[in-house]
Design a protein around this motif. Structure first.
Motif, mmCIF file in Angstrom:
data_model
loop_
_atom_site.group_PDB
_atom_site.id
_atom_site.type_symbol
_atom_site.label_atom_id
_atom_site.label_comp_id
_atom_site.label_asym_id
_atom_site.label_seq_id
_atom_site.Cartn_x
_atom_site.Cartn_y
_atom_site.Cartn_z
ATOM 1 N N SER A 78 25.755 -19.044 7.392
ATOM 2 C CA SER A 78 24.297 -18.913 7.366
ATOM 3 C C SER A 78 23.890 -17.639 8.096
ATOM 4 O O SER A 78 24.582 -17.174 9.004
ATOM 5 N N ALA A 113 20.086 -14.947 8.800
ATOM 6 C CA ALA A 113 18.619 -14.967 8.866
ATOM 7 C C ALA A 113 17.938 -14.336 7.669
ATOM 8 O O ALA A 113 16.744 -14.537 7.453
ATOM 9 N N THR A 114 18.687 -13.557 6.872
ATOM 10 C CA THR A 114 18.053 -12.850 5.761
ATOM 11 C C THR A 114 18.798 -13.078 4.452
ATOM 12 O O THR A 114 20.016 -13.267 4.436
ATOM 13 N N ASN A 115 18.053 -13.021 3.364
ATOM 14 C CA ASN A 115 18.658 -13.120 2.038
ATOM 15 C C ASN A 115 19.624 -11.974 1.789
ATOM 16 O O ASN A 115 20.648 -12.146 1.130
ATOM 17 N N ILE A 136 23.059 -12.938 3.409
ATOM 18 C CA ILE A 136 23.806 -14.023 2.766
ATOM 19 C C ILE A 136 24.217 -13.644 1.347
ATOM 20 O O ILE A 136 25.301 -14.049 0.881
ATOM 21 N N THR A 154 26.816 -19.821 1.022
ATOM 22 C CA THR A 154 25.928 -19.244 2.038
ATOM 23 C C THR A 154 24.588 -19.960 2.006
ATOM 24 O O THR A 154 24.222 -20.580 1.010
ATOM 25 N N THR A 155 23.868 -19.858 3.101
ATOM 26 C CA THR A 155 22.576 -20.523 3.216
ATOM 27 C C THR A 155 21.728 -19.833 4.276
ATOM 28 O O THR A 155 22.259 -19.174 5.179
ATOM 29 N N LEU A 156 20.418 -20.009 4.168
ATOM 30 C CA LEU A 156 19.510 -19.539 5.211
ATOM 31 C C LEU A 156 19.278 -20.611 6.269
ATOM 32 O O LEU A 156 18.646 -20.348 7.294
ATOM 33 N N ASP A 157 19.793 -21.809 6.033
ATOM 34 C CA ASP A 157 19.557 -22.957 6.906
ATOM 35 C C ASP A 157 20.758 -23.187 7.827
ATOM 36 O O ASP A 157 21.820 -23.633 7.390
#
Length: 264
Positions: A33, A35-37, A40, A51-54
């Motif tokens: 994970s 903090a930014t698209n 990831i 991958t994830t933003l969470d």
């Protein structure tokens, strides 16, 4: 075994690359994970992992790397500390200045924690990582963690009291070495050598010299003496380094680095 990475910067990517290249686990068993698209998406494309933003999705992994900058540790731990996880979960910290006691207090409960300090040569499989487990980590679990860390270089167990020295001697030291290589190359360019060739000669000399220290087991001073012929060019250069405080500068640099780590 599921591996999680909260934080997917250069160090996390170096570790992920080593793990995949060595087949420690499959790509499908790794989740990261950030903090930014942008981050990831880059990591997903580069490694083919989930991958994830969470951060909460990542935090339930069997082995969890906290690979964010030290300033964000409290924020991240506050976000994930109350999640239900396996009692066998191992948390691997990757942050200067964050002691095991600090991390234990931040989580507010019994956790298996291994404090580590890798370095950026892990990006080429030549890192060295110091590891220090807390009392909840078993010998068998520590062996597993060390095997994991050795997928991108060497790993050694150290006392936590040595961690600030580790930050100075290996965590931050690649920057000093890069400066040394750059300075040698600049001098070679001043003598007429093309820059690309100058970097090649300087970097290979540092690589070979380091290999001699590791493989011969000889004291660095003895290896230095082997290069210094009587009335030769090398001893003339060494004399200038001594006169201008080369050793003292390096030692003061490392002391400043260790002090900064100690007081973070």
């Amino acid at each position: 075994m599921k591996l999680g990475f909260i934080g997917a910067g250069n160090m996390a990517q170096a570790i992920i690359g080593g793990i995949i290249d060595n087949g420690f686990v499959s790509k499908s068993d790794i989740i990261a994970s950030a903090a930014t698209n942008e981050t990831i998406n880059k990591v997903a494309e580069k490694f083919g992992i989930e991958t994830t933003l969470d951060n909460k999705e990542t935090a339930v992994a069997d082995i969890l790397f906290l690979a964010v900058k030290p300033a964000y540790y409290k924020q991240v731990i506050d976000e994930i500390k109350d999640l239900p996880v396996k009692k066998s979960q191992i948390i691997i910290t990757v942050a200067a200045g964050k002691t095991i006691e600090w991390v234990e207090d931040a989580f507010g409960g019994v956790r298996k924690i291994v404090r580590t300090m890798p370095n950026t040569p892990a990006l080429v499989g030549e890192g060295i990582t110091a590891a220090c487990p807390n009392s909840n980590v078993t010998e068998e679990e520590l062996i597993t963690v060390l095997s994991l860390l050795e997928t991108f270089g060497k790993a050694e167990v150290v006392k936590e009291s040595m961690m600030d020295a580790v930050v100075a001697v290996s965590g931050s030291s690649p920057a000093y070495v890069f400066m040394f290589i750059e300075a040698m190359a600049d001098a070679a360019v001043a003598e007429g050598m093309p820059r690309a060739q100058a970097y090649q000669f300087a970097a290979q000399s540092v690589l070979g010299s380091a290999k001699m220290v590791l493989e011969t087991g000889l004291h660095p001073g003895k290896l230095k003496d082997m290069v210094c012929s009587p009335s030769g060019t090398t001893i003339e250069g060494v004399k200038v380094l001594e006169k201008t405080g080369f050793r003292s500068s390096v030692m003061e640099c490392m002391k400043a680095c260790a002090d900064k780590s100690r007081n973070m």
